[in-house]
Design a protein around this motif. Sequence first.
Motif, PDB file in Angstrom:
ATOM      1  N   UNK A 154     -20.760   2.454  -1.790  1.00 58.97           N
ATOM      2  CA  UNK A 154     -21.109   2.639  -0.382  1.00 58.97           C
ATOM      3  C   UNK A 154     -21.396   4.105  -0.068  1.00 58.97           C
ATOM      4  N   UNK A 155     -20.571   4.995  -0.643  1.00 57.98           N
ATOM      5  CA  UNK A 155     -20.786   6.427  -0.421  1.00 57.98           C
ATOM      6  C   UNK A 155     -22.115   6.877  -1.021  1.00 57.98           C
ATOM      7  N   UNK A 156     -22.421   6.335  -2.198  1.00 58.05           N
ATOM      8  CA  UNK A 156     -23.704   6.679  -2.827  1.00 58.05           C
ATOM      9  C   UNK A 156     -24.879   6.210  -1.985  1.00 58.05           C
ATOM     10  N   UNK A 157     -24.741   4.999  -1.395  1.00 64.98           N
ATOM     11  CA  UNK A 157     -25.798   4.485  -0.524  1.00 64.98           C
ATOM     12  C   UNK A 157     -25.947   5.352   0.721  1.00 64.98           C
ATOM     13  N   UNK A 158     -24.799   5.794   1.282  1.00 65.38           N
ATOM     14  CA  UNK A 158     -24.842   6.679   2.446  1.00 65.38           C
ATOM     15  C   UNK A 158     -25.516   8.002   2.098  1.00 65.38           C
ATOM     16  N   UNK A 196       0.061 -10.169 -12.953  1.00 59.24           N
ATOM     17  CA  UNK A 196      -0.112  -9.860 -11.534  1.00 59.24           C
ATOM     18  C   UNK A 196      -0.400  -8.375 -11.341  1.00 59.24           C
ATOM     19  N   UNK A 197       0.281  -7.536 -12.125  1.00 58.49           N
ATOM     20  CA  UNK A 197       0.047  -6.094 -12.041  1.00 58.49           C
ATOM     21  C   UNK A 197      -1.389  -5.759 -12.439  1.00 58.49           C
ATOM     22  N   UNK A 198      -1.867  -6.374 -13.532  1.00 61.18           N
ATOM     23  CA  UNK A 198      -3.240  -6.137 -13.988  1.00 61.18           C
ATOM     24  C   UNK A 198      -4.237  -6.623 -12.945  1.00 61.18           C
ATOM     25  N   UNK A 199      -3.952  -7.790 -12.342  1.00 61.22           N
ATOM     26  CA  UNK A 199      -4.839  -8.330 -11.318  1.00 61.22           C
ATOM     27  C   UNK A 199      -4.932  -7.376 -10.127  1.00 61.22           C
ATOM     28  N   UNK A 200      -3.776  -6.847  -9.696  1.00 61.10           N
ATOM     29  CA  UNK A 200      -3.768  -5.913  -8.569  1.00 61.10           C
ATOM     30  C   UNK A 200      -4.517  -4.629  -8.912  1.00 61.10           C
ATOM     31  N   UNK A 201      -4.289  -4.124 -10.141  1.00 59.57           N
ATOM     32  CA  UNK A 201      -4.984  -2.908 -10.567  1.00 59.57           C
ATOM     33  C   UNK A 201      -6.501  -3.139 -10.609  1.00 59.57           C
ATOM     34  N   UNK A 202      -6.903  -4.297 -11.092  1.00 61.08           N
ATOM     35  CA  UNK A 202      -8.331  -4.610 -11.153  1.00 61.08           C
ATOM     36  C   UNK A 202      -8.948  -4.694  -9.765  1.00 61.08           C
ATOM     37  N   UNK A 203      -8.202  -5.288  -8.826  1.00 63.14           N
ATOM     38  CA  UNK A 203      -8.683  -5.373  -7.443  1.00 63.14           C
ATOM     39  C   UNK A 203      -8.836  -3.979  -6.851  1.00 63.14           C
ATOM     40  N   UNK A 204      -7.818  -3.106  -7.092  1.00 59.15           N
ATOM     41  CA  UNK A 204      -7.880  -1.732  -6.585  1.00 59.15           C
ATOM     42  C   UNK A 204      -9.059  -0.977  -7.187  1.00 59.15           C
ATOM     43  N   UNK A 205      -9.274  -1.163  -8.486  1.00 59.25           N
ATOM     44  CA  UNK A 205     -10.379  -0.480  -9.158  1.00 59.25           C
ATOM     45  C   UNK A 205     -11.731  -0.965  -8.638  1.00 59.25           C
ATOM     46  N   UNK A 206     -11.831  -2.277  -8.406  1.00 56.21           N
ATOM     47  CA  UNK A 206     -13.087  -2.819  -7.878  1.00 56.21           C
ATOM     48  C   UNK A 206     -13.335  -2.323  -6.456  1.00 56.21           C
ATOM     49  N   UNK A 207     -12.244  -2.227  -5.662  1.00 53.99           N
ATOM     50  CA  UNK A 207     -12.393  -1.699  -4.298  1.00 53.99           C
ATOM     51  C   UNK A 207     -12.842  -0.241  -4.329  1.00 53.99           C
ATOM     52  N   UNK A 208     -12.255   0.514  -5.260  1.00 51.39           N
ATOM     53  CA  UNK A 208     -12.640   1.920  -5.413  1.00 51.39           C
ATOM     54  C   UNK A 208     -14.106   2.028  -5.816  1.00 51.39           C
ATOM     55  N   UNK A 242     -21.454   0.523 -12.625  1.00 48.49           N
ATOM     56  CA  UNK A 242     -22.662   0.858 -11.872  1.00 48.49           C
ATOM     57  C   UNK A 242     -23.336   2.023 -12.577  1.00 48.49           C
ATOM     58  N   UNK A 243     -24.612   1.846 -12.957  1.00 46.72           N
ATOM     59  CA  UNK A 243     -25.361   2.901 -13.619  1.00 46.72           C
ATOM     60  C   UNK A 243     -25.781   3.967 -12.611  1.00 46.72           C
ATOM     61  N   UNK A 244     -26.152   5.155 -13.093  1.00 51.28           N
ATOM     62  CA  UNK A 244     -26.552   6.237 -12.186  1.00 51.28           C
ATOM     63  C   UNK A 244     -27.659   5.857 -11.204  1.00 51.28           C
ATOM     64  N   UNK A 245     -28.532   4.908 -11.596  1.00 52.13           N
ATOM     65  CA  UNK A 245     -29.616   4.489 -10.697  1.00 52.13           C
ATOM     66  C   UNK A 245     -29.190   3.364  -9.754  1.00 52.13           C
ATOM     67  N   UNK A 246     -27.856   3.118  -9.692  1.00 51.38           N
ATOM     68  CA  UNK A 246     -27.246   2.129  -8.812  1.00 51.38           C
ATOM     69  C   UNK A 246     -27.439   0.681  -9.276  1.00 51.38           C
ATOM     70  N   UNK A 247     -28.011   0.450 -10.454  1.00 48.78           N
ATOM     71  CA  UNK A 247     -28.107  -0.910 -10.974  1.00 48.78           C
ATOM     72  C   UNK A 247     -26.770  -1.305 -11.595  1.00 48.78           C
ATOM     73  N   UNK A 248     -26.494  -2.601 -11.600  1.00 45.36           N
ATOM     74  CA  UNK A 248     -25.209  -3.093 -12.106  1.00 45.36           C
ATOM     75  C   UNK A 248     -25.274  -3.311 -13.608  1.00 45.36           C
ATOM     76  N   UNK A 249     -24.124  -3.127 -14.275  1.00 46.11           N
ATOM     77  CA  UNK A 249     -24.025  -3.351 -15.708  1.00 46.11           C
ATOM     78  C   UNK A 249     -22.685  -3.973 -16.052  1.00 46.11           C
ATOM     79  N   UNK A 250     -22.515  -4.318 -17.311  1.00 47.31           N
ATOM     80  CA  UNK A 250     -21.268  -4.945 -17.739  1.00 47.31           C
ATOM     81  C   UNK A 250     -20.968  -4.550 -19.175  1.00 47.31           C
ATOM     82  N   UNK A 251     -19.804  -3.971 -19.398  1.00 49.17           N
ATOM     83  CA  UNK A 251     -19.387  -3.588 -20.740  1.00 49.17           C
ATOM     84  C   UNK A 251     -18.767  -4.804 -21.430  1.00 49.17           C
ATOM     85  N   UNK A 252     -18.715  -4.772 -22.764  1.00 52.81           N
ATOM     86  CA  UNK A 252     -18.021  -5.845 -23.480  1.00 52.81           C
ATOM     87  C   UNK A 252     -16.519  -5.725 -23.277  1.00 52.81           C
TER      88      UNK A 252
END
Length: 315
Positions: free
Chosen positions: A261-265, A243-255, A44-54
Amino acid sequence: MKKKNIYHINDRTMKYQTLILSRHQHSYLGLPGTFEARYPQEIVFPNMSAGRVDEFYTTAEGLLINLEEESGEITEKVLEKISNYLIFGDFMYSKKLYSAVICHKDPKKEFEYFERSPSIIIKVHFIHIPQEELWRKYENLIRKIEQKEQLTIEESLDIAFVAKFISKEYEQFITESLAKSFKYAKISDEIPKRDIGVLLGAMILKHFDDDEKINELMEDIDMKQINDEIRIIAREEYADKLEKIEKENIQLKNKQKEIENKNKQMETKQKEIENKNKQMETKQKEIEIKIKKLSEMKDLNSQKARKILNSLIVH
């Protein structure tokens, strides 16, 4: 004809393929440290737009590596984009950062410092493999395969990465030639032939659109058997790690979602504060106008003056 999947592979096999591509590419390019795990590519860029790294991945030594691939010139706009990636990575993952760019055009330098702001300067490393070197590697491969010589680790990886980095003009010729030679190659014991086949298969799908040609080349490298082996490996040898990587990715995405959400608030609260400030400014102007009117009145006991005074008391 449209490109299609010649052999159906499940999600876990796809994750395994992506994992070994990142791991072998890290080694092939001589990047620092030992590859450990891939991280989510979404940012997520500072202006809240989405991006994707290689690529975002970590090493066993604690580095977070951002690896990008650029076909054109390395411009200020490209460096600014990478600086956004690094700022996000530093904030999100709190790890030491290393940024590198695979350059298809020669940047004529090993690295560059980019001043994002007076107090934020990033260092970007450049990786460029000259076409002459890729052709030399290709010719060496064909010679050694024809002479039935054992390939070194680097030469084994050349099979996949020469096809990946060769110029677009020759990518189909090189990929087809290597695919037809693949089954005769004596791959280093330290790198499974299966892994090289997976990487070469990815290049076939990347460089060809014709289904008939794709089928032909996939059969040349015996991709069906390779995929069968991958399913077993992915399920048995790499299951826990994936499975460990999948769980870590899910946790990171949730974070990441929590941060969004906090930025929107915070944005909502900021707007509320701005609206309140505007209301206060309006009231202040009204008070100043009323005080000015009072100062111009000779009789402060008049009905009009008392009405203004009463309105000021209410404020």
